[in-house]
Design a protein around this motif. Structure first.
Motif: not given
Length: 498
Positions: A333-346
């Motif tokens: 439950a850290g920062p940006h944990a809501e992202l499912v995956s990276w969109d292109g270049v992180p």
């Protein structure tokens, strides 16, 4: 004026005549003129941005003042057998048919059905084959199949192989090493007799091409299906042997990998085995730094156990990629944990936020903390970031540049960077954080390591010159981490306290 017009007309007619007799002549003339014409005022042509970065790296990459002389690496090792999936199944006298997914493979029929199921989707998958004897028969057939390629496999063995390319370094590799793997390892690598096995641990990689047809099944895109009967790596059976061998070998750096293999053995096994692993790791002398190489995992409970009270606080350094970093944040439950995956270049700012969170939550950002973690080597396709707590590590500019350099050269199958075969894909402008306050930063090709600070944590970012037509990317992350460690220097205790 009329003379110029006549001359131009004659030239046009001449070129037109020769074009019909030799259509490629104008292009050859153009190439000749461009090659033979000097640059204005005799100046050389402007180097590309890739050439500028590559040359700048060479100036930045220098050996640390104190280099490692003995490195111990463990504990996952195997032989990767890459073979045509359809060809192997035909050699095994298996007929094409309907696909079906199986969580565990028990027979050749299960293997065929699972392979067809994923080939039809063009998706990658990895499965465990339960029958050891049947698996060994299939592995032998795969290794002997025409065109089959055998490689050193497993993070520890791959890291050991990379380290062994440096002749001044003695490398100890502990893992389940069978006869074939032993034969493939660099002569400079020492393998403890206790970790030698009578048979190899094979990982079979069944490849298929885009549009390849087998019976009614047609692959929409190229991919691979991987399976193994790998209990030794899955249970980290050689970990205790590894730790016991350190007393005699006396390394000045320990590299540990293979924890991700235990996840697939089920909760009952990994809960108990992880406790035993922690006890074994705690037996390593305190003055010897430990680097942990992470790999892909899917069980958040398992990742949390590794991250919190168990392994990560006990090691000095970790290496990981963008999927592994985001999963760390999702599990904790850290920062940006809501992202499912990276969109292109992180995004650099988001990556920096998570790296700082890992260091502050599980590292030694405060001298009073019991954790030992002071270094993280993050790598993604377009760029790398090395993160260190101030006062613990030296030569990190060279280390991050060396890691990026090997990513571009090894992916192209070359000894050094060829600027014509690589491309810059890193962002030219980025931020030190995704949220305020944040620093706006820009990539300078002539000084391609960007340094920024957040508290007492320093970030070193460099782009990667990405190979346009990669030959083989398996093991690239292991090579990056190994190269970064080779150029790193851990500072002595009295320096840390100054």
């Amino acid at each position: 004026m009329w003379r110029k017009a006549v001359a131009a007309a004659v030239l046009a007619l001449t070129v037109g005549y020769f074009y019909h007799t030799d259509p490629e002549l104008p292009e050859r003339l153009l190439q000749y003129v461009s090659q033979s014409s000097p640059s204005p005022e005799g100046t050389p042509s402007t180097p590309t941005i890739e050439q500028t970065i590559s040359s700048a790296w060479e100036a930045l990459i220098s050996a640390p003042a104190r280099q490692w002389s003995r490195v111990a690496v463990g504990v996952n090792a195997c032989v990767d057998v890459v073979v045509s999936g359809v060809g192997l199944l035909q050699a095994l006298a298996v007929d094409p048919g309907q696909g079906a997914d199986h969580e565990v493979l028990h027979s050749k029929e299960d293997l065929k059905e699972a392979f067809v199921y994923y080939m039809e989707k063009g998706a990658a998958a990895e499965r465990f084959f339960s029958d050891g004897e049947a698996f060994q028969r299939i592995a032998r057939a795969a290794a002997e199949y025409p065109g089959a390629q055998l490689y050193v496999g497993g993070n520890a063995a791959l890291i050991g192989q990379k380290l062994a390319t440096y002749p001044q370094l003695m490398v100890l590799l502990c893992g389940p090493v069978g006869p074939k793997l032993h034969e493939m390892l660099d002569d400079q690598i020492v393998v403890p007799p206790e970790s030698l096995q009578e048979t190899d641990e094979f990982h079979l990689i069944l490849e298929y091409k885009a549009g390849e047809q087998w019976g009614p099944t047609r692959a929409p895109q190229a991919n691979r299906f991987i399976f193994s009967h790998d209990i030794a790596n899955g249970e980290m059976n050689t970990l205790e042997t590894f730790v016991a061998s350190l007393e005699e070998f006396q390394p000045d750096l320990v590299v540990l990998s293979g924890l991700h293999m235990m996840e697939g053995q089920g909760r009952d096994l990994w809960e108990e085995r992880l406790k035993e692993a922690v006890v074994a790791i705690s037996d390593i002398r305190n003055e010897v730094p430990i680097h942990l190489e992470l790999a892909s995992m899917t069980d958040k409970d398992y990742m949390n156990r590794i991250m919190q009270e168990q392994v990560i606080p006990m090691v000095n350094s970790i290496g990981l990629n963008e999927q592994e970093l985001l999963f760390l944040s999702q599990a904790g439950a850290g920062p940006h944990a809501e992202l499912v995956s990276w969109d292109g270049v992180p995004d650099v700012g988001r990556v920096s936020d998570i790296l700082l969170w890992v260091m502050e939550q599980h590292g030694r950002t405060n001298p009073e903390f019991e954790a030992d973690l002071t270094r993280i080597h993050f790598h993604t396709l377009a760029y790398h970031i090395l993160v260190t707590v101030d006062g613990y590590w030296g030569n990190q500019v060279a280390a991050v540049a060396a890691g990026a350099r090997v990513a571009g050269s090894q992916a192209c199958g070359l000894e050094s960077i060829d600027a014509t075969k690589v491309a810059l894909r890193a962002p030219r402008d980025f931020h030190s954080s995704h949220s305020e306050p944040r620093e706006h930063l820009s990539l300078n090709p002539a000084m391609p390591v960007t340094i920024y600070h957040r508290g007492n944590v320093t970030f070193y970012l460099t782009p990667v010159l990405v190979c346009k037509q990669p030959l083989r990317t398996v093991g690239l992350g292991d090579a990056i981490s190994a190269e970064g460690l080779l150029y790193s220097e851990i500072l002595q205790q009295h320096e840390q306290q100054q």
